[in-house]
Design a protein around this motif. Structure first.
Motif, PDB file in Angstrom:
ATOM      1  N   ARG A  93       0.825  -1.212   0.000  1.00  0.00           N
ATOM      2  CA  ARG A  93       0.000   0.000   0.000  1.00  0.00           C
ATOM      3  C   ARG A  93       0.860   1.263   0.000  1.00  0.00           C
ATOM      4  NH1 ARG A  93      -3.565  -3.193   3.601  1.00  0.00           N
ATOM      5  NH2 ARG A  93      -5.461  -3.608   2.388  1.00  0.00           N
ATOM      6  N   GLU A  94       2.019   1.194   0.603  1.00  0.00           N
ATOM      7  CA  GLU A  94       2.913   2.343   0.634  1.00  0.00           C
ATOM      8  C   GLU A  94       3.766   2.425  -0.632  1.00  0.00           C
ATOM      9  OE1 GLU A  94       6.658   4.030   3.329  1.00  0.00           O
ATOM     10  OE2 GLU A  94       5.240   2.594   4.179  1.00  0.00           O
ATOM     11  N   GLU A  95       4.204   1.287  -1.132  1.00  0.00           N
ATOM     12  CA  GLU A  95       5.178   1.274  -2.224  1.00  0.00           C
ATOM     13  C   GLU A  95       4.546   1.433  -3.596  1.00  0.00           C
ATOM     14  OE1 GLU A  95       9.234   0.826  -3.684  1.00  0.00           O
ATOM     15  OE2 GLU A  95       8.152   1.686  -1.982  1.00  0.00           O
ATOM     16  N   LEU A  96       3.370   0.884  -3.828  1.00  0.00           N
ATOM     17  CA  LEU A  96       2.774   0.962  -5.165  1.00  0.00           C
ATOM     18  C   LEU A  96       2.575   2.401  -5.639  1.00  0.00           C
ATOM     19  CD1 LEU A  96       0.257  -2.029  -5.041  1.00  0.00           C
ATOM     20  CD2 LEU A  96       2.311  -1.842  -6.463  1.00  0.00           C
ATOM     21  N   PRO A  97       2.069   3.319  -4.809  1.00  0.00           N
ATOM     22  CA  PRO A  97       1.952   4.712  -5.277  1.00  0.00           C
ATOM     23  C   PRO A  97       3.313   5.340  -5.607  1.00  0.00           C
ATOM     24  CG  PRO A  97       0.549   4.349  -3.376  1.00  0.00           C
ATOM     25  CD  PRO A  97       1.421   3.141  -3.502  1.00  0.00           C
ATOM     26  N   GLU A 208      12.311  -4.501  -8.463  1.00  0.00           N
ATOM     27  CA  GLU A 208      12.953  -5.749  -8.061  1.00  0.00           C
ATOM     28  C   GLU A 208      12.712  -6.048  -6.584  1.00  0.00           C
ATOM     29  OE1 GLU A 208      17.050  -8.157  -8.963  1.00  0.00           O
ATOM     30  OE2 GLU A 208      17.177  -5.976  -8.789  1.00  0.00           O
ATOM     31  N   THR A 209      12.750  -5.008  -5.761  1.00  0.00           N
ATOM     32  CA  THR A 209      12.451  -5.206  -4.341  1.00  0.00           C
ATOM     33  C   THR A 209      11.012  -5.663  -4.159  1.00  0.00           C
ATOM     34  OG1 THR A 209      14.063  -3.527  -3.689  1.00  0.00           O
ATOM     35  CG2 THR A 209      12.354  -4.068  -2.085  1.00  0.00           C
ATOM     36  N   MET A 210      10.092  -5.079  -4.914  1.00  0.00           N
ATOM     37  CA  MET A 210       8.686  -5.503  -4.843  1.00  0.00           C
ATOM     38  C   MET A 210       8.541  -6.955  -5.260  1.00  0.00           C
ATOM     39  SD  MET A 210       5.325  -4.018  -6.857  1.00  0.00           S
ATOM     40  CE  MET A 210       5.889  -4.717  -8.422  1.00  0.00           C
ATOM     41  N   GLU A 211       9.262  -7.364  -6.303  1.00  0.00           N
ATOM     42  CA  GLU A 211       9.198  -8.751  -6.742  1.00  0.00           C
ATOM     43  C   GLU A 211       9.643  -9.696  -5.622  1.00  0.00           C
ATOM     44  OE1 GLU A 211      10.988 -10.978 -10.581  1.00  0.00           O
ATOM     45  OE2 GLU A 211      12.422 -10.577  -8.971  1.00  0.00           O
ATOM     46  N   ARG A 212      10.788  -9.385  -4.982  1.00  0.00           N
ATOM     47  CA  ARG A 212      11.279 -10.235  -3.891  1.00  0.00           C
ATOM     48  C   ARG A 212      10.263 -10.304  -2.762  1.00  0.00           C
ATOM     49  NH1 ARG A 212      16.337  -7.505  -4.735  1.00  0.00           N
ATOM     50  NH2 ARG A 212      15.967  -6.285  -2.856  1.00  0.00           N
TER      51      ARG A 212
END
Length: 238
Positions: A93-97, A208-212
């Motif tokens: 929720r924080e990272e996607l925006p 890449e961090t989101m993928e991990r």
């Protein structure tokens, strides 16, 4: 543990968390595909199984004090759910925006010279569109039901058995996994081009961090939470 070609990938990751990063580099699916044997997973990822076996023998174990995935097989389901929400759901929720903002900047600055970015943007938007309602369904439907069941309350539901929402969640996990695999291939494993700016680098680092994070997130649900919830329901009904 002894590793053989018929060892389940999910079991291997549970016993040896250091294999996660190695499998990610090779494109071996250990989250949605955790039920597959190592040999089958290598074939699907087009990797030499003999080399993978040799590499696994040389991987260093995690540093002392690093939490083990096995801890979540012993924790309560309520504790595991709380961890998933606060560690993985809140992160998304924080990272996607933030990633959406970076994506817009990179598309405007580099899109004309890098045609692949248009598809990168489409995949990211598809991921966000899939993930946000998925998180809500878990937090409002599946997770409360599992928590009630663990507390000994039968609760009420419109789905009859926990198998139904779990099946839907895992199908949605498969869709997310396919998008992540396409994203990694399209970006050449998040390799920033020579003319890429700092914003470009921040975008690819973030993706890449989101993928991990999503791989671990899905692993905890598919390979730990869901099997334990299904076993608990079966025990109650026995």
């Amino acid at each position: 543990m002894n590793v053989e070609l018929d060892t389940k990938v999910g079991e291997l990751v549970m016993a040896r968390p250091e294999t996660m990063r190695y499998f990610e580099r090779l494109g071996i699916d250990y989250c949605c595909g955790g039920h597959r044997s190592l040999g089958e997973a290598c074939d699907l990822a087009k990797q030499d199984a003999a080399k993978v076996m040799a590499d696994l023998a040389t991987l260093e174990p995690p540093a002392a004090g690093v939490p083990s995935l096995q801890d979540w097989t012993r924790a309560s389901l309520a504790e595991l759910i709380q961890h998933i929400v606060t560690t993985h759901h809140d992160y998304l929720r924080e990272e996607l925006p933030r990633l959406d903002m970076l994506m817009g900047k990179v598309l405007r600055a580099h899109g004309p010279n890098h045609g692949e970015l248009a598809r990168v943007g489409e995949i990211f938007q598809a991921l966000a569109a899939d993930l946000m309602p998925h998180l809500m369904k878990e937090e409002q439907i599946l997770f409360p039901y599992i928590t009630q069941m663990e507390q000994g309350a039968s609760g009420s539901s419109c789905f009859g058995s926990v198998q139904s929402p779990i099946r839907v969640m895992e199908m949605e996990h498969e869709a997310v996994g396919a998008l992540l695999a396409e994203l990694r291939e399209l970006t050449d494993s998040y390799t920033v081009p020579a003319d890429g700016c700092n914003t470009f680098r921040a975008l690819y680092d973030g993706l890449e961090t989101m993928e991990r994070d999503l791989h671990l997130h899905i692993y905890l649900e598919n390979q730990v939470l869901h099997p334990r919830a299904l076993a608990m329901e079966a025990g109650v009904q026995a």
